[in-house]
Structures are given as C-alpha cells and as structure tokens.
Motif scaffolding. Structure first.
Motif, PDB file in Angstrom:
ATOM      1  N   HIS A  20       0.828  -1.212   0.000  1.00 34.80           N
ATOM      2  CA  HIS A  20       0.000   0.000   0.000  1.00 34.80           C
ATOM      3  C   HIS A  20       0.865   1.266   0.000  1.00 34.80           C
ATOM      4  O   HIS A  20       0.624   2.176  -0.799  1.00 34.80           O
ATOM      5  CB  HIS A  20      -0.955   0.004   1.197  1.00 34.80           C
ATOM      6  CG  HIS A  20      -2.078  -0.962   1.048  1.00 34.80           C
ATOM      7  ND1 HIS A  20      -3.357  -0.596   0.677  1.00 34.80           N
ATOM      8  CD2 HIS A  20      -2.108  -2.311   1.178  1.00 34.80           C
ATOM      9  CE1 HIS A  20      -4.127  -1.665   0.611  1.00 34.80           C
ATOM     10  NE2 HIS A  20      -3.398  -2.723   0.918  1.00 34.80           N
ATOM     11  N   LEU A  21       1.857   1.331   0.900  1.00 39.30           N
ATOM     12  CA  LEU A  21       2.662   2.561   0.985  1.00 39.30           C
ATOM     13  C   LEU A  21       3.364   2.874  -0.335  1.00 39.30           C
ATOM     14  O   LEU A  21       3.274   4.010  -0.818  1.00 39.30           O
ATOM     15  CB  LEU A  21       3.644   2.475   2.159  1.00 39.30           C
ATOM     16  CG  LEU A  21       2.983   2.590   3.546  1.00 39.30           C
ATOM     17  CD1 LEU A  21       3.982   2.264   4.650  1.00 39.30           C
ATOM     18  CD2 LEU A  21       2.399   3.994   3.766  1.00 39.30           C
ATOM     19  N   PRO A  22       4.043   1.896  -0.980  1.00 40.11           N
ATOM     20  CA  PRO A  22       4.654   2.227  -2.283  1.00 40.11           C
ATOM     21  C   PRO A  22       3.622   2.606  -3.347  1.00 40.11           C
ATOM     22  O   PRO A  22       3.850   3.540  -4.120  1.00 40.11           O
ATOM     23  CB  PRO A  22       5.373   0.929  -2.683  1.00 40.11           C
ATOM     24  CG  PRO A  22       5.499   0.132  -1.433  1.00 40.11           C
ATOM     25  CD  PRO A  22       4.409   0.550  -0.508  1.00 40.11           C
ATOM     26  N   ALA A  23       2.477   1.911  -3.381  1.00 41.99           N
ATOM     27  CA  ALA A  23       1.467   2.227  -4.408  1.00 41.99           C
ATOM     28  C   ALA A  23       0.920   3.636  -4.218  1.00 41.99           C
ATOM     29  O   ALA A  23       0.737   4.382  -5.186  1.00 41.99           O
ATOM     30  CB  ALA A  23       0.334   1.193  -4.374  1.00 41.99           C
ATOM     31  N   ILE A  24       0.679   4.019  -2.959  1.00 38.56           N
ATOM     32  CA  ILE A  24       0.153   5.370  -2.683  1.00 38.56           C
ATOM     33  C   ILE A  24       1.208   6.429  -3.048  1.00 38.56           C
ATOM     34  O   ILE A  24       0.897   7.447  -3.670  1.00 38.56           O
ATOM     35  CB  ILE A  24      -0.247   5.489  -1.189  1.00 38.56           C
ATOM     36  CG1 ILE A  24      -1.411   4.546  -0.875  1.00 38.56           C
ATOM     37  CG2 ILE A  24      -0.605   6.932  -0.838  1.00 38.56           C
ATOM     38  CD1 ILE A  24      -1.591   4.263   0.620  1.00 38.56           C
ATOM     39  N   ALA A  25       2.469   6.147  -2.665  1.00 34.66           N
ATOM     40  CA  ALA A  25       3.547   7.121  -2.926  1.00 34.66           C
ATOM     41  C   ALA A  25       3.716   7.380  -4.416  1.00 34.66           C
ATOM     42  O   ALA A  25       4.089   8.476  -4.827  1.00 34.66           O
ATOM     43  CB  ALA A  25       4.857   6.610  -2.331  1.00 34.66           C
ATOM     44  N   ASN A  26       3.420   6.377  -5.238  1.00 34.60           N
ATOM     45  CA  ASN A  26       3.632   6.514  -6.687  1.00 34.60           C
ATOM     46  C   ASN A  26       2.380   6.925  -7.444  1.00 34.60           C
ATOM     47  O   ASN A  26       2.394   6.947  -8.681  1.00 34.60           O
ATOM     48  CB  ASN A  26       4.165   5.194  -7.254  1.00 34.60           C
ATOM     49  CG  ASN A  26       5.596   4.954  -6.824  1.00 34.60           C
ATOM     50  OD1 ASN A  26       6.404   5.876  -6.837  1.00 34.60           O
ATOM     51  ND2 ASN A  26       5.897   3.740  -6.405  1.00 34.60           N
ATOM     52  N   ASP A  27       1.289   7.215  -6.723  1.00 34.33           N
ATOM     53  CA  ASP A  27       0.038   7.566  -7.407  1.00 34.33           C
ATOM     54  C   ASP A  27      -0.322   9.011  -7.085  1.00 34.33           C
ATOM     55  O   ASP A  27      -0.721   9.325  -5.957  1.00 34.33           O
ATOM     56  CB  ASP A  27      -1.081   6.619  -6.946  1.00 34.33           C
ATOM     57  CG  ASP A  27      -2.322   6.793  -7.804  1.00 34.33           C
ATOM     58  OD1 ASP A  27      -2.509   7.888  -8.376  1.00 34.33           O
ATOM     59  OD2 ASP A  27      -3.118   5.833  -7.895  1.00 34.33           O
ATOM     60  N   PRO A  28      -0.204   9.917  -8.079  1.00 34.40           N
ATOM     61  CA  PRO A  28      -0.483  11.332  -7.806  1.00 34.40           C
ATOM     62  C   PRO A  28      -1.943  11.616  -7.462  1.00 34.40           C
ATOM     63  O   PRO A  28      -2.264  12.706  -6.992  1.00 34.40           O
ATOM     64  CB  PRO A  28      -0.091  12.034  -9.117  1.00 34.40           C
ATOM     65  CG  PRO A  28      -0.053  10.966 -10.160  1.00 34.40           C
ATOM     66  CD  PRO A  28       0.222   9.667  -9.467  1.00 34.40           C
ATOM     67  N   ALA A  29      -2.811  10.641  -7.653  1.00 33.35           N
ATOM     68  CA  ALA A  29      -4.220  10.849  -7.293  1.00 33.35           C
ATOM     69  C   ALA A  29      -4.415  10.854  -5.782  1.00 33.35           C
ATOM     70  O   ALA A  29      -5.482  11.238  -5.298  1.00 33.35           O
ATOM     71  CB  ALA A  29      -5.091   9.758  -7.922  1.00 33.35           C
ATOM     72  N   PHE A  30      -3.388  10.399  -5.019  1.00 28.87           N
ATOM     73  CA  PHE A  30      -3.528  10.301  -3.562  1.00 28.87           C
ATOM     74  C   PHE A  30      -2.444  11.101  -2.850  1.00 28.87           C
ATOM     75  O   PHE A  30      -1.308  11.180  -3.315  1.00 28.87           O
ATOM     76  CB  PHE A  30      -3.437   8.835  -3.109  1.00 28.87           C
ATOM     77  CG  PHE A  30      -4.605   8.021  -3.582  1.00 28.87           C
ATOM     78  CD1 PHE A  30      -5.792   8.005  -2.862  1.00 28.87           C
ATOM     79  CD2 PHE A  30      -4.527   7.303  -4.770  1.00 28.87           C
ATOM     80  CE1 PHE A  30      -6.884   7.285  -3.319  1.00 28.87           C
ATOM     81  CE2 PHE A  30      -5.614   6.579  -5.231  1.00 28.87           C
ATOM     82  CZ  PHE A  30      -6.800   6.565  -4.504  1.00 28.87           C
ATOM     83  N   GLU A  31      -2.820  11.643  -1.702  1.00 22.57           N
ATOM     84  CA  GLU A  31      -1.851  12.239  -0.787  1.00 22.57           C
ATOM     85  C   GLU A  31      -2.036  11.540   0.554  1.00 22.57           C
ATOM     86  O   GLU A  31      -3.127  11.601   1.150  1.00 22.57           O
ATOM     87  CB  GLU A  31      -2.137  13.746  -0.637  1.00 22.57           C
ATOM     88  CG  GLU A  31      -1.194  14.415   0.337  1.00 22.57           C
ATOM     89  CD  GLU A  31      -1.657  15.828   0.715  1.00 22.57           C
ATOM     90  OE1 GLU A  31      -2.671  16.319   0.153  1.00 22.57           O
ATOM     91  OE2 GLU A  31      -1.027  16.416   1.599  1.00 22.57           O
ATOM     92  N   LEU A  32      -0.996  10.859   1.034  1.00 23.26           N
ATOM     93  CA  LEU A  32      -1.082  10.191   2.331  1.00 23.26           C
ATOM     94  C   LEU A  32      -0.985  11.248   3.423  1.00 23.26           C
ATOM     95  O   LEU A  32       0.021  11.974   3.501  1.00 23.26           O
ATOM     96  CB  LEU A  32       0.050   9.160   2.457  1.00 23.26           C
ATOM     97  CG  LEU A  32       0.001   8.276   3.697  1.00 23.26           C
ATOM     98  CD1 LEU A  32      -1.251   7.384   3.692  1.00 23.26           C
ATOM     99  CD2 LEU A  32       1.256   7.404   3.790  1.00 23.26           C
TER     100      LEU A  32
END
Ligand code: NAP
Length: 313
Positions: A20-32
């Motif tokens: 999850h953390l790598p996928a979120i970090a690489n997806d500009p649609a999301f900001e953790l």
C-alpha cells in the motif's frame, strides 16, 4: 487536474508496508495524510494515531481511508469511516462475514461515499486474458491448487487462525476471486471437507468440489502446510484447449504456450487497485462484489469438518 484524495492508511502490517505505501507514494491521485496503528511507528513526520477515533478527533482533513487490518476488525473501522463521510478501500476479504460486508455496502450508499471491496488477485496479468479466452469456450473441468507454507508467508500472524481470520481461506479467497471472475457461469459448492487444527479455530486445509451452472466440475485443494514448491494454479480443460493460469494469476498459458506473464505479481496489482479506487471516488461510485466471500461462506455451510494435528508456528 483535481486535488489529490487525502488518504489515511489504517493497520500498518505486512501488506501496508509491502504494497500500500509504495502504491500510494507513486500515485499522484492520492496524498497520504496520516497512518493509524496500535503498535506501529510513524512514517517520517507524517501524523500518526493509535486509533481511528484519535485520527477523527485530530482535525486532519481526510477524504478516504484504506483498511489493512485483519478482517475481524474491518467492519467496525469501515463503519466509523463511512459515518465520518470518508471513502473506504477495504483490503480483502472485505469483512469477516457476509452480513457485515453487505451492511457496509448499504451504509456507504446511504451516506453517499465510495466503498471499494478490493480483490488484488483479479488484477494479476493473466486474469483478464483468461476471462476473455474462457468466455468463448465450453468448460469441461478444472482444478484449483492453492498450496503455500503459512509459516513462511504469514509468520506469527495468530489472527489468521482465530475466529473470523479465515485460516487457509485467507489465500484461498484470492483463488476464488479469480475463479469468480474468469469462469463464465456461477459456481456452486457440491462437497467440501475442511481440516481444522485441534488447537485452532480456522482451517489449515480444505478440499472442495464446485460445479458450475452447466454441471462442469471444478476441484479445489487449499493447503497451508505446503513445503517446497508453492502452487497458486488454476488449470481449465475446455472444448478448445487447456488454459493454465499459474503464479497467482500472473502467468497464463494456452496448451503450454505462454500468453501473459507479469514480473512481480503484487507489485503490479496494488497500483491497479489504487487507480480503480481513485476512479470510483471521482465517479461517486462503489464496487463491492461479494461472490468470493459467498463461496467461502458456502464452503463452511456445506463442509464436513475434520480435526487434525495441532498447529504451532
Ligand atoms: P499483519 O501483518 O498481521 O498486519 C495487520 C495489521 O493490522 C497489524 O500491523 C496491526 O497493527 C493491525 N491490527 C489492527 N487490529 C488488529 C487486530 N485486532 N489483530 C491484529 N492486528 C490488528 O497482516 P497483513 O499480512 O498485513 O494482512 C492484513 C490484511 O491484508 C489481511 O486481510 C490479509 O488478507 C490482507 N492481505 C495480506 C497480504 C500479504 O501478503 N500479507 C496480501 C494481500 C492481502 P497494530 O497492532 O499496530 O494495530
């Protein structure tokens, strides 16, 4: 370009860190914007909370949460999030029971938020080509073999053998998420035998015969004690040849000829899941297919139970 979806990640265990953390970090649609875990550690300077209630009370602006806890606590967390008006990404399985999952679907609809019951294995490279190929042929019979070493893949995860932890159906539901996607007709449980260790609450192995609506047999073996070569394979014999979907849906071969292959199964599945979640949030829609969970429930309804040797890690 719309604003990123402000996402909090809840349950900082193996899958959260690995995928999850790598996928979120690489997806500009999301900001953790925050993480939540009872015992975990903050990620850098990112706000970190022990509970979802502490996150809610913090005043941090959140649009959505991804729930990566074990299934036993998923419904309560999801209900709290939906109640707050947050969109929810559910790890698989979507809940510990069918009614829990369908109640969440109704709650999300009533609240007007997106609920995504994710099935990561459906995003493996061979699954959609397999579905398209099988749609044009008549299934004669099939076998599903999902055999892995729980001590290697889930070391010390005691929740998996607790009630609601799914036991061997934690990986087996991945096979069933693929089967319910690629086989064109509904599957029924004809017979099942579940093996439960004498000191545990959930299955360590199971043998199941399904039949599809046309009467074709699909035999499955799920095994959590497999040593040596691990197997995550579906083989389907049809009137037009033999399909082999192996490595958890990653590799597809027709009559022995390779057709599709993904290098690293999970590493390509999670970016696809987050792309889908973003689509659902932007469109104001939900995606909640409970058919894999229904089959796990039906297996338990129809199974003969066999108590086997105690299990120790
Ligand atoms: P895990 O390593 O045990 O992590 C689960 C996390 O949830 C823990 O870090 C724990 O953190 C938190 N948690 C909250 N309430 C809990 C409770 N009552 N009992 C235990 N932990 C609790 O498990 P995982 O392998 O990441 O699996 C989590 C989910 O992802 C499962 O549904 C699994 O099927 C799914 N999944 C796993 C994999 C995989 O390869 N492992 C792959 C795909 C999907 P705190 O104790 O700090 O709160």
């Amino acid at each position: 370009m719309s604003q990123p979806i402000r996402l909090a990640l809840i349950g900082l265990g193996k899958i959260a860190h690995d995928q999850h953390l790598p996928a979120i970090a690489n997806d500009p649609a999301f900001e953790l914007v925050a993480t939540v875990s009872r015992h975990g550690e903050a990620i850098g300077s990112l706000p970190f909370f022990a509970t979802i209630d502490a996150l809610a009370e913090s005043g941090i602006a959140v649009d959505a949460v991804a729930l990566c806890t074990p299934p036993q606590v998923r419904r309560a967390l999801a209900a709290t999030a939906i109640d707050r008006g947050w969109h929810v990404f559910l790890e698989k399985p979507p809940a510990a029971s069918l009614v829990e999952a369908s109640a969440l679907r109704a709650l999300a609809a009533a609240k007007g938020v997106s609920l995504f019951a994710s099935w990561h294995s459906r995003h493996a490279a061979g699954v959609e080509p397999a579905r398209a190929w099988l749609a044009e042929r008549m299934l004669r019979d099939a076998t599903i073999t999902w055999a892995e070493d729980v001590r290697h893949w889930h070391p010390g995860q005691d929740w998996i053998f607790e009630p609601g932890g799914f036991g061997v159906f934690d990986p087996a539901i991945n096979a069933l998420s693929i089967a319910t996607r690629i086989f064109p007709r509904a599957l029924f449980v004809e017979t099942a035998e579940i093996e439960i260790p004498a000191n545990r609450a959930a299955a360590i192995a199971a043998t199941v015969r399904f039949r599809d609506e046309a009467g074709s047999a699909i035999d499955a073996r799920f095994d959590f004690l497999k040593q040596g070569t691990q197997s995550w394979d579906i083989v389907a014999h049809t009137d037009g040849g033999t399909l082999t979907l192996s490595e958890g849906g990653t590799a597809l071969a027709i009559d022995g000829d390779a057709k599709a292959s993904g290098a690293d199964e999970l590493a390509s599945e999670y970016p696809a899941l987050y792309r889908r979640f973003a689509e659902l949030v932007r469109a104001g829609e939900s995606e909640v297919d409970l058919s894999p969970l229904q089959l796990v429930a039906d297996i338990h309804l129809k199974a003969r139970i066999r108590i086997v040797d105690p299990f120790a890690w």
